[in-house]
Design an enzyme around this catalytic site. Sequence first.
Site, PDB file in Angstrom:
ATOM      1  N   THR A 194       0.505  12.339  -3.560  1.00 15.01           N
ATOM      2  CA  THR A 194       0.588  11.068  -2.856  1.00 15.01           C
ATOM      3  C   THR A 194       0.446   9.963  -3.903  1.00 15.01           C
ATOM      4  OG1 THR A 194      -1.796  10.930  -2.420  1.00 15.01           O
ATOM      5  CG2 THR A 194      -0.473  12.034  -0.762  1.00 15.01           C
ATOM      6  N   GLY A 195       0.768   8.746  -3.512  1.00 13.50           N
ATOM      7  CA  GLY A 195       0.718   7.642  -4.474  1.00 13.50           C
ATOM      8  C   GLY A 195       2.117   7.230  -4.894  1.00 13.50           C
ATOM      9  N   THR A 212       0.822  -1.205   0.000  1.00 11.72           N
ATOM     10  CA  THR A 212       0.000   0.000   0.000  1.00 11.72           C
ATOM     11  C   THR A 212       0.855   1.253   0.000  1.00 11.72           C
ATOM     12  OG1 THR A 212      -0.038  -0.036   2.382  1.00 11.72           O
ATOM     13  CG2 THR A 212      -1.884  -1.067   1.275  1.00 11.72           C
ATOM     14  N   ARG A 244      15.113   3.379   0.783  1.00 15.83           N
ATOM     15  CA  ARG A 244      14.390   3.904  -0.379  1.00 15.83           C
ATOM     16  C   ARG A 244      13.731   5.241   0.013  1.00 15.83           C
ATOM     17  NH1 ARG A 244       8.740   5.405  -1.174  1.00 15.83           N
ATOM     18  NH2 ARG A 244       8.270   5.223  -3.370  1.00 15.83           N
ATOM     19  N   VAL A 245      13.912   6.242  -0.837  1.00 14.15           N
ATOM     20  CA  VAL A 245      13.303   7.541  -0.586  1.00 14.15           C
ATOM     21  C   VAL A 245      12.277   7.800  -1.685  1.00 14.15           C
ATOM     22  CG1 VAL A 245      13.734  10.026  -0.476  1.00 14.15           C
ATOM     23  CG2 VAL A 245      15.330   8.432   0.608  1.00 14.15           C
ATOM     24  N   GLY A 246      11.066   8.171  -1.285  1.00 13.62           N
ATOM     25  CA  GLY A 246      10.017   8.447  -2.264  1.00 13.62           C
ATOM     26  C   GLY A 246       9.988   9.908  -2.663  1.00 13.62           C
ATOM     27  N   ASP A 247       8.846  10.338  -3.162  1.00 18.10           N
ATOM     28  CA  ASP A 247       8.713  11.721  -3.639  1.00 18.10           C
ATOM     29  C   ASP A 247       8.455  12.714  -2.508  1.00 18.10           C
ATOM     30  OD1 ASP A 247       6.228  10.399  -3.233  1.00 18.10           O
ATOM     31  OD2 ASP A 247       5.187  11.967  -4.351  1.00 18.10           O
TER      32      ASP A 247
HETATM   33  N1  ASP Z   1       4.297   8.972  -2.302  1.00 17.07           N
HETATM   34  C1  ASP Z   1       4.705   8.130  -1.224  1.00 17.07           C
HETATM   35  C2  ASP Z   1       5.962   7.429  -1.598  1.00 17.07           C
HETATM   36  O1  ASP Z   1       6.116   7.037  -2.742  1.00 17.07           O
HETATM   37  C3  ASP Z   1       3.736   7.100  -0.844  1.00 17.07           C
HETATM   38  C4  ASP Z   1       2.318   7.495  -0.888  1.00 17.07           C
HETATM   39  O2  ASP Z   1       1.974   8.640  -1.041  1.00 17.07           O
HETATM   40  O3  ASP Z   1       1.465   6.653  -0.750  1.00 17.07           O
HETATM   41  O4  ASP Z   1       6.776   7.218  -0.721  1.00 17.07           O
END
Ligand code: ASP
Length: 317
Positions: free
Chosen positions: A218-219, A164, A195-198
């Site tokens: 988000t996502g 998720t 790991r680094v996200g956005d």
């Molecule tokens: N955008 C976030 C990430 O990729 C995760 C999320 O928003 O669900 O770390």
Amino acid sequence: MTPRNGPVAIASANGVGAVELAHQRLREGADPVVAAVEGVGLVEADPDDMSVGLGGLPNEECVVELDASVMHGPTHKAGAVAALRDTVHAAAVALKVLQNTDHVMIVGEGAKRFARQHGFPAQDLLTDRAREAWLRWKMQLNDGDDWLDENQRDWNTDGATPRTTGTIHCSAVTADGDLGACTTTSGLSYKLPGRVGDSPIIGAGMFCDNEAGAAGATGRGEAVIQSCGSHSIVGLMAAGMHPTDACLEVAKTIARRSKLQRRLIDDNGRPRFDVKLYALRKDGKFGSASIWSGASFAVADADGARTEPAAFVYERA
Ligand code: ASP
């Protein structure tokens, strides 16, 4: 340009309480980035929200790692932390980076030490619920390992757990048209450690330009980073686009670019993932769009705190 009906705060759908608090703080005269950070702090401290802070889903090794960023319109300063462990309020730590250092981003062990130096207490972020979800994921990894899959077990304990995503973004504008924004997350569940996200990347998961507006995402973070999602939205608003149209345009761009990676698209050439985008303009106009239908976002303004439906690129069957 200033909002016609006083301050406004927007957030991802899990942020109704956050926008309510942020809006209250804006009415009391708080700085917009401080209001946004205080708002998301509610969600970071909520053990039942498994996408952020305490109770966030852990990484591949069952350790919760948080990412967050903040941006202050009036000074165009940003602050961020990534892969931060053992600290609930990642957005507030990012705000300290903005306020107290000449840097923009601090990661990993350095971020944790920085948090301690600023008085943020050490706290284990892993709740039993998140650990059990991790365990189910771990057990389902592959048929050949020594962990029993769902169909290999002698009796069924509970259901499958898809990976998720989830995060909270909040943007705020004061009655004077000053902007602030922040995004905070535990990131993609079961991600590779480090790991680094956005979310902590300025211009990807969050961006703010006091002359135009603020935006967040988000996502699937990888898709947002590779299209500089939030920066693109703010650029389109600066060019005069309505926030909803700006979000929709960037959602379409992300969907189009995903076609270049076969594993990311379904048989109809549509993304297998979702991205949700949020935007707040300097004049108080706001909007949100996602790749797939069914999403909503939170807003608080003179009409109170509520959720509203987001625009979308593709209708879910
Ligand atoms: N955008 C976030 C990430 O990729 C995760 C999320 O928003 O669900 O770390």
